[in-house]
Motif scaffolding. Structure first.
Motif, PDB file in Angstrom:
ATOM      1  N   MET A 128       0.754  -1.298  -0.016  1.00 33.37           N
ATOM      2  CA  MET A 128      -0.018   0.031   0.141  1.00 33.37           C
ATOM      3  C   MET A 128       0.842   1.206   0.048  1.00 33.37           C
ATOM      4  SD  MET A 128      -3.081  -1.053  -0.157  1.00 33.37           S
ATOM      5  CE  MET A 128      -2.307  -2.279  -1.274  1.00 33.37           C
ATOM      6  N   ASP A 129       2.130   1.185   0.859  1.00 34.61           N
ATOM      7  CA  ASP A 129       2.946   2.401   0.937  1.00 34.61           C
ATOM      8  C   ASP A 129       3.481   2.666  -0.551  1.00 34.61           C
ATOM      9  OD1 ASP A 129       2.705   2.776   3.552  1.00 34.61           O
ATOM     10  OD2 ASP A 129       4.491   1.653   4.141  1.00 34.61           O
ATOM     11  N   VAL A 130       3.841   1.533  -1.405  1.00 31.61           N
ATOM     12  CA  VAL A 130       4.206   1.737  -2.652  1.00 31.61           C
ATOM     13  C   VAL A 130       3.199   2.374  -3.779  1.00 31.61           C
ATOM     14  CG1 VAL A 130       5.040   0.513  -4.943  1.00 31.61           C
ATOM     15  CG2 VAL A 130       5.868  -0.137  -2.667  1.00 31.61           C
ATOM     16  N   LEU A 131       1.863   1.919  -3.705  1.00 33.02           N
ATOM     17  CA  LEU A 131       0.838   2.191  -4.400  1.00 33.02           C
ATOM     18  C   LEU A 131       0.357   3.828  -4.006  1.00 33.02           C
ATOM     19  CD1 LEU A 131      -1.169   1.247  -6.395  1.00 33.02           C
ATOM     20  CD2 LEU A 131      -2.657   0.618  -4.605  1.00 33.02           C
ATOM     21  N   LEU A 132       0.282   4.151  -2.415  1.00 30.07           N
ATOM     22  CA  LEU A 132       0.345   5.276  -2.405  1.00 30.07           C
ATOM     23  C   LEU A 132       1.104   6.440  -2.857  1.00 30.07           C
ATOM     24  CD1 LEU A 132      -1.173   4.834   1.271  1.00 30.07           C
ATOM     25  CD2 LEU A 132      -2.523   5.546  -0.864  1.00 30.07           C
ATOM     26  N   LEU A 133       2.435   6.124  -2.857  1.00 29.94           N
ATOM     27  CA  LEU A 133       3.570   6.740  -3.366  1.00 29.94           C
ATOM     28  C   LEU A 133       3.349   7.351  -4.769  1.00 29.94           C
ATOM     29  CD1 LEU A 133       6.339   7.990  -2.813  1.00 29.94           C
ATOM     30  CD2 LEU A 133       7.354   5.856  -3.794  1.00 29.94           C
ATOM     31  N   PHE A 134       2.928   6.263  -5.614  1.00 32.37           N
ATOM     32  CA  PHE A 134       2.450   6.904  -7.185  1.00 32.37           C
ATOM     33  C   PHE A 134       1.541   8.088  -7.068  1.00 32.37           C
ATOM     34  CE2 PHE A 134       4.399   3.077  -8.024  1.00 32.37           C
ATOM     35  CZ  PHE A 134       4.889   3.104  -9.553  1.00 32.37           C
ATOM     36  N   GLY A 135       0.387   8.048  -6.167  1.00 33.05           N
ATOM     37  CA  GLY A 135      -0.703   8.966  -5.774  1.00 33.05           C
ATOM     38  C   GLY A 135      -0.074  10.184  -5.430  1.00 33.05           C
ATOM     39  N   ARG A 136       1.113  10.251  -4.433  1.00 31.66           N
ATOM     40  CA  ARG A 136       1.409  11.737  -3.827  1.00 31.66           C
ATOM     41  C   ARG A 136       2.692  11.949  -4.310  1.00 31.66           C
ATOM     42  NH1 ARG A 136       2.818   7.996   0.265  1.00 31.66           N
ATOM     43  NH2 ARG A 136       5.072   8.104   0.844  1.00 31.66           N
ATOM     44  N   SER A 137       3.459  11.489  -5.229  1.00 35.79           N
ATOM     45  CA  SER A 137       4.798  11.873  -5.956  1.00 35.79           C
ATOM     46  C   SER A 137       4.572  12.838  -6.880  1.00 35.79           C
ATOM     47  CB  SER A 137       5.259  10.865  -6.509  1.00 35.79           C
ATOM     48  OG  SER A 137       4.669  10.587  -7.837  1.00 35.79           O
ATOM     49  N   GLY A 138       3.524  13.157  -7.376  1.00 31.19           N
ATOM     50  CA  GLY A 138       3.591  14.200  -8.476  1.00 31.19           C
ATOM     51  C   GLY A 138       3.916  13.987  -9.973  1.00 31.19           C
ATOM     52  N   ARG A 139       4.514  12.675  -9.883  1.00 35.55           N
ATOM     53  CA  ARG A 139       4.949  12.244 -11.104  1.00 35.55           C
ATOM     54  C   ARG A 139       4.539  11.346 -11.905  1.00 35.55           C
ATOM     55  NH1 ARG A 139      10.662  10.671  -8.054  1.00 35.55           N
ATOM     56  NH2 ARG A 139       9.122  11.126  -6.176  1.00 35.55           N
ATOM     57  N   ALA A 140       4.705  11.356 -13.230  1.00 31.72           N
ATOM     58  CA  ALA A 140       3.773  10.253 -13.832  1.00 31.72           C
ATOM     59  C   ALA A 140       4.383   8.882 -13.809  1.00 31.72           C
ATOM     60  CB  ALA A 140       3.935  10.825 -15.494  1.00 31.72           C
ATOM     61  N   ASP A 141       5.636   8.756 -13.556  1.00 32.19           N
ATOM     62  CA  ASP A 141       5.992   7.469 -13.476  1.00 32.19           C
ATOM     63  C   ASP A 141       7.267   7.396 -12.466  1.00 32.19           C
ATOM     64  OD1 ASP A 141       8.249   8.725 -14.844  1.00 32.19           O
ATOM     65  OD2 ASP A 141       7.748   7.425 -16.725  1.00 32.19           O
TER      66      ASP A 141
END
Length: 261
Positions: free
Chosen positions: A20-33
């Motif tokens: 979940m931490d990995v998945l949430l990082l995609f949501g908050r990073s502001g980067r497309a990939d």
């Protein structure tokens, strides 16, 4: 029960939490990939663990892999979850506490507006006890070029949407203060985006004034507008006081929609 058996549920929970931490990082990073090294560094876990987690998430289409860049993006299943959340979100309920707080702090009418095609309409308001006050009509469509809530929604649309709208729309005057020149309106929209809010001094209704800020979603798209409205005589001396209060309320609501800019 052996030690290994008793520890198994704890290890499973920890593995789920890391995923979940990995998945949430995609949501908050502001980067497309994101790449494996970035994920490992930001979360403080090994690259091997990141690879295992990404493989599991890819198996459920929550994460997608781009072979040409060897980087990862959110998968269509994750996007579907986001859409499902948004579909169940009543913006009026979400915004209501900030709308009330803003009304209490300013002592003036506060409103929430949403876009409907080429129009904008009020969907909620908080009205003060003043005998002389501004009240709005909920559910009535207004054009996107006149008034602070309309202009701030228009200003935060994409360039192509703005161009298309201005080609379709006749800019008719509501009052002597309405902007009816396309060139002047484009300049006004650019100024609104630069400062983050719009002001109307009797553009749609003489004697009334307002200031509005955009409510943005996780992609930075404009979802709505929040505003403070007051009689012009009371409004002008307090504009500088209203601006930080309005922007704080707009940011708080936008954050609930996933905006992190």
């Amino acid at each position: 029960m052996s030690v290994s058996e008793s520890e198994s549920p704890s290890r499973s929970i920890a593995a789920v939490e890391r995923a979940m931490d990995v998945l949430l990082l995609f949501g908050r990073s502001g980067r497309a990939d994101l790449g494996v090294t970035e994920i490992a560094t930001e979360l403080g876990i090994t690259k091997a663990a990141v690879h295992r987690i990404l493989t599991a998430l890819r198996n459920r289409d929550l994460i997608a892999f781009e072979p040409s860049t060897r980087r990862y993006t959110l998968g269509h299943a994750a996007i579907a979850l986001g859409r499902a959340y948004m579909a169940r979100t009543d913006l009026r309920i979400m915004a209501a506490p900030e709308l009330r707080r803003l009304g209490s702090l300013t002592g003036e009418t506060t409103t929430l507006s949403i876009r409907r095609g080429d129009t904008r309409m009020y969907v909620d308001q908080v009205v003060p006890d003043h005998e002389l006050r501004v009240e709005v009509a909920l559910g009535v469509p207004y054009p996107l070029y006149a008034g602070s809530s309309s202009k701030v929604i228009l200003a935060y649309l994409g360039k192509q949407e703005i161009d298309d709208y201005l080609r379709r729309q006749q800019l008719e005057a509501f009052t002597e203060n309405t902007i009816t020149s396309r060139t002047a309106l484009r300049s006004e929209l650019a100024a609104i985006r630069k400062r983050g809010y719009a002001i109307s001094l009797g553009e749609r209704q003489l004697g009334a004034a307002s200031i509005a800020a955009p409510i943005l979603d996780h992609d930075g798209g404009v979802m709505a507008a929040i505003s403070v409205c007051a009689p012009l005589s009371r409004f002008e001396p307090r504009i500088d006081e209203f601006v930080p209060l309005l922007l704080k309320a707009a940011r708080a609501i936008s954050a609930q929609l996933g905006y992190s800019g």
